[in-house]
Design a protein around this motif. Structure first.
Motif, PDB file in Angstrom:
ATOM      1  N   VAL A   1       0.837  -1.208   0.000  1.00 59.06           N
ATOM      2  CA  VAL A   1       0.000   0.000   0.000  1.00 59.06           C
ATOM      3  C   VAL A   1       0.869   1.254   0.000  1.00 59.06           C
ATOM      4  N   VAL A   2       1.874   1.282   0.865  1.00 63.62           N
ATOM      5  CA  VAL A   2       2.752   2.458   0.932  1.00 63.62           C
ATOM      6  C   VAL A   2       3.479   2.668  -0.388  1.00 63.62           C
TER       7      VAL A   2
ATOM      8  N   ILE B   1      11.938  -2.022   3.734  1.00 64.39           N
ATOM      9  CA  ILE B   1      12.468  -2.444   5.038  1.00 64.39           C
ATOM     10  C   ILE B   1      11.804  -1.657   6.159  1.00 64.39           C
ATOM     11  N   SER B   2      11.678  -0.344   5.992  1.00 63.90           N
ATOM     12  CA  SER B   2      11.065   0.496   7.025  1.00 63.90           C
ATOM     13  C   SER B   2       9.628   0.088   7.303  1.00 63.90           C
TER      14      SER B   2
ATOM     15  N   ALA C   1       5.546   4.205   8.804  1.00 64.54           N
ATOM     16  CA  ALA C   1       6.986   3.990   8.995  1.00 64.54           C
ATOM     17  C   ALA C   1       7.828   4.595   7.873  1.00 64.54           C
ATOM     18  N   TRP C   2       7.446   4.364   6.617  1.00 64.22           N
ATOM     19  CA  TRP C   2       8.247   4.872   5.519  1.00 64.22           C
ATOM     20  C   TRP C   2       8.240   6.391   5.500  1.00 64.22           C
ATOM     21  N   ALA C   3       7.101   6.994   5.769  1.00 67.27           N
ATOM     22  CA  ALA C   3       7.024   8.454   5.782  1.00 67.27           C
ATOM     23  C   ALA C   3       7.959   9.033   6.839  1.00 67.27           C
TER      24      ALA C   3
ATOM     25  N   LEU D   1      12.936  11.944   8.091  1.00 67.51           N
ATOM     26  CA  LEU D   1      14.191  11.994   8.827  1.00 67.51           C
ATOM     27  C   LEU D   1      15.381  12.143   7.874  1.00 67.51           C
ATOM     28  N   PHE D   2      15.423  11.348   6.814  1.00 66.27           N
ATOM     29  CA  PHE D   2      16.547  11.435   5.879  1.00 66.27           C
ATOM     30  C   PHE D   2      16.538  12.744   5.091  1.00 66.27           C
TER      31      PHE D   2
END
Length: 124
Positions: free
Chosen positions: A32-33, A50-51, A93-95, A100-101
């Motif tokens: 979905v992400v 992975i995230s 999680a991915w967001a 952060l990066f």
């Protein structure tokens, strides 16, 4: 034991039990992400996958533990609810990792003291 019960137990063992249910939720969240926020590169796709999976599994486990929902694993309906919980925990999680990066990349030349001051000013 009835044939239906034996079939259910065999199916449960086949998908890996509770770990398999968590993996299904994590995998669905990742799909979905990835569909909603297309990766810009292969590296970003890998980090996103992975995230999302780690966010699903670790986040789902933390929520189950925090709220004492382990009894859900005793019933099929509870397992479906737990699958949905694991799925939901992986979505942000991915967001969060991307934000952060992006923050780190924008401040690539800053020292840790400068970043700490900036964060402190934003919080206060």
């Amino acid at each position: 034991m009835s044939i239906e019960t034996a079939g259910g137990v065999a199916g449960w063992k086949l998908i890996g039990g509770l770990a398999g249910a968590g993996a299904i939720g994590a995998g669905l969240a990742a799909i979905v992400v990835m569909c909603l926020t297309k990766p810009r590169s292969t590296e970003e796709w890998i980090v996103g996958l992975i995230s999302t999976v780690v966010g699903s599994i670790a986040g789902g486990a933390a929520v189950v533990q925090h709220f004492g929902l382990q009894a859900w694993a005793d019933t099929p309906t509870g397992l479906v609810a737990m699958l949905g919980l694991v799925f939901s925990c992986g979505l942000p999680a991915w967001a969060v990792v991307r934000w952060l990066f992006n923050y780190i990349n924008k401040r690539g030349n800053a020292t840790i003291d400068e970043i700490a001051r900036e964060i402190k000013q934003e919080i206060v």
